[in-house]
Motif scaffolding. Structure first.
Motif, PDB file in Angstrom:
ATOM      1  N   ILE A  61       0.122   8.485 -11.708  1.00  0.00           N
ATOM      2  CA  ILE A  61      -0.265   9.525 -10.751  1.00  0.00           C
ATOM      3  C   ILE A  61      -1.499   9.101  -9.951  1.00  0.00           C
ATOM      4  O   ILE A  61      -1.545   9.269  -8.731  1.00  0.00           O
ATOM      5  CB  ILE A  61      -0.515  10.865 -11.482  1.00  0.00           C
ATOM      6  N   ALA A  62      -2.479   8.533 -10.645  1.00  0.00           N
ATOM      7  CA  ALA A  62      -3.705   8.085  -9.959  1.00  0.00           C
ATOM      8  C   ALA A  62      -3.399   7.010  -8.922  1.00  0.00           C
ATOM      9  O   ALA A  62      -3.948   7.028  -7.810  1.00  0.00           O
ATOM     10  CB  ALA A  62      -4.723   7.577 -10.981  1.00  0.00           C
ATOM     11  N   ILE A  63      -2.535   6.081  -9.252  1.00  0.00           N
ATOM     12  CA  ILE A  63      -2.172   5.014  -8.308  1.00  0.00           C
ATOM     13  C   ILE A  63      -1.429   5.601  -7.104  1.00  0.00           C
ATOM     14  O   ILE A  63      -1.718   5.245  -5.964  1.00  0.00           O
ATOM     15  CB  ILE A  63      -1.314   3.926  -9.007  1.00  0.00           C
ATOM     16  N   ALA A  64      -0.513   6.510  -7.358  1.00  0.00           N
ATOM     17  CA  ALA A  64       0.242   7.136  -6.252  1.00  0.00           C
ATOM     18  C   ALA A  64      -0.700   7.895  -5.318  1.00  0.00           C
ATOM     19  O   ALA A  64      -0.566   7.827  -4.091  1.00  0.00           O
ATOM     20  CB  ALA A  64       1.312   8.060  -6.809  1.00  0.00           C
ATOM     21  N   LYS A  65      -1.661   8.604  -5.868  1.00  0.00           N
ATOM     22  CA  LYS A  65      -2.633   9.334  -5.040  1.00  0.00           C
ATOM     23  C   LYS A  65      -3.507   8.364  -4.241  1.00  0.00           C
ATOM     24  O   LYS A  65      -3.772   8.601  -3.058  1.00  0.00           O
ATOM     25  CB  LYS A  65      -3.501  10.251  -5.899  1.00  0.00           C
ATOM     26  N   ALA A  66      -3.951   7.305  -4.877  1.00  0.00           N
ATOM     27  CA  ALA A  66      -4.778   6.311  -4.185  1.00  0.00           C
ATOM     28  C   ALA A  66      -3.995   5.660  -3.045  1.00  0.00           C
ATOM     29  O   ALA A  66      -4.546   5.440  -1.959  1.00  0.00           O
ATOM     30  CB  ALA A  66      -5.267   5.243  -5.164  1.00  0.00           C
ATOM     31  N   ALA A  67      -2.722   5.400  -3.274  1.00  0.00           N
ATOM     32  CA  ALA A  67      -1.890   4.771  -2.241  1.00  0.00           C
ATOM     33  C   ALA A  67      -1.813   5.644  -0.991  1.00  0.00           C
ATOM     34  O   ALA A  67      -1.777   5.122   0.128  1.00  0.00           O
ATOM     35  CB  ALA A  67      -0.485   4.494  -2.790  1.00  0.00           C
ATOM     36  N   LYS A  68      -1.810   6.947  -1.176  1.00  0.00           N
ATOM     37  CA  LYS A  68      -1.746   7.848  -0.025  1.00  0.00           C
ATOM     38  C   LYS A  68      -3.034   7.840   0.786  1.00  0.00           C
ATOM     39  O   LYS A  68      -3.020   8.152   1.980  1.00  0.00           O
ATOM     40  CB  LYS A  68      -1.454   9.275  -0.497  1.00  0.00           C
ATOM     41  N   ASN A  86       0.796  -1.225   0.000  1.00  0.00           N
ATOM     42  CA  ASN A  86       0.000   0.000   0.000  1.00  0.00           C
ATOM     43  C   ASN A  86       0.834   1.284   0.000  1.00  0.00           C
ATOM     44  O   ASN A  86       0.272   2.378   0.002  1.00  0.00           O
ATOM     45  CB  ASN A  86      -1.013   0.007   1.139  1.00  0.00           C
ATOM     46  N   LYS A  87       2.128   1.169  -0.034  1.00  0.00           N
ATOM     47  CA  LYS A  87       3.019   2.334  -0.127  1.00  0.00           C
ATOM     48  C   LYS A  87       4.093   2.096  -1.192  1.00  0.00           C
ATOM     49  O   LYS A  87       5.297   2.139  -0.916  1.00  0.00           O
ATOM     50  CB  LYS A  87       3.691   2.623   1.228  1.00  0.00           C
TER      51      LYS A  87
END
Length: 150
Positions: A141-148, A115-116
């Motif tokens: 970018i979408a995946i990185a934002k969702a991970a946060k 998850n990170k």
């Protein structure tokens, strides 16, 4: 035979256990959010989660899926998938949209296991999911934002 798809149990009759899960979902259960792309596991359009791990539905037989939880893009209750959908919209990822169910499910498999993820881990995990429209940077970018958020 019984399959568990998106937390629901389905009984399948008159189907061989070596049939790919993709065809069981689309042709027998009318779960058409899972797409047919190349048929040889190279494009990722047919990606599903099998016990939380991303696999190609065109290359996974029913017998491999029996007793396991299959998750598809049609799952409306999965928190990770819904978070990814949110950022997919925010980043305007979809162009034609055909590959997006497989992209989102593959990303969900990544985030369920890590998850990170780093940027490179996202790139590596998504390698092999082909987008003809070329929205790879938006996907990342979408995946990185969702991970946060997860």
């Amino acid at each position: 035979m019984e399959l568990i798809v998106d937390k629901k149990k389905y009984k399948l009759k008159d189907i061989s256990d070596d049939t790919p899960v993709l065809w069981a979902l689309r042709d027998y259960l009318n779960i058409t959010g899972v797409k047919f792309g190349c048929g040889v596991g190279m494009c990722g359009a047919c990606t599903i989660l099998l016990d939380g791990k991303a696999v190609r539905g065109c290359q996974t037989s029913i017998k491999e899926a029996i007793g396991k939880e299959i998750t598809t893009i049609e799952n409306s209750e999965d928190r990770v998938i819904n978070t990814l959908r949110k950022y997919w919209k925010e980043e305007d990822v979809a162009q034609c949209g055909y590959c997006q169910p497989g992209q989102i499910i593959n990303a969900a498999g990544l985030l369920k296991q890590n998850n990170k993820p780093t940027e490179q881990e996202i790139v590596d995990a998504m390698d092999g999911n082909i987008c003809r429209c070329g929205t790879y940077n938006r996907i990342k970018i979408a995946i990185a934002k969702a991970a946060k958020e997860i």
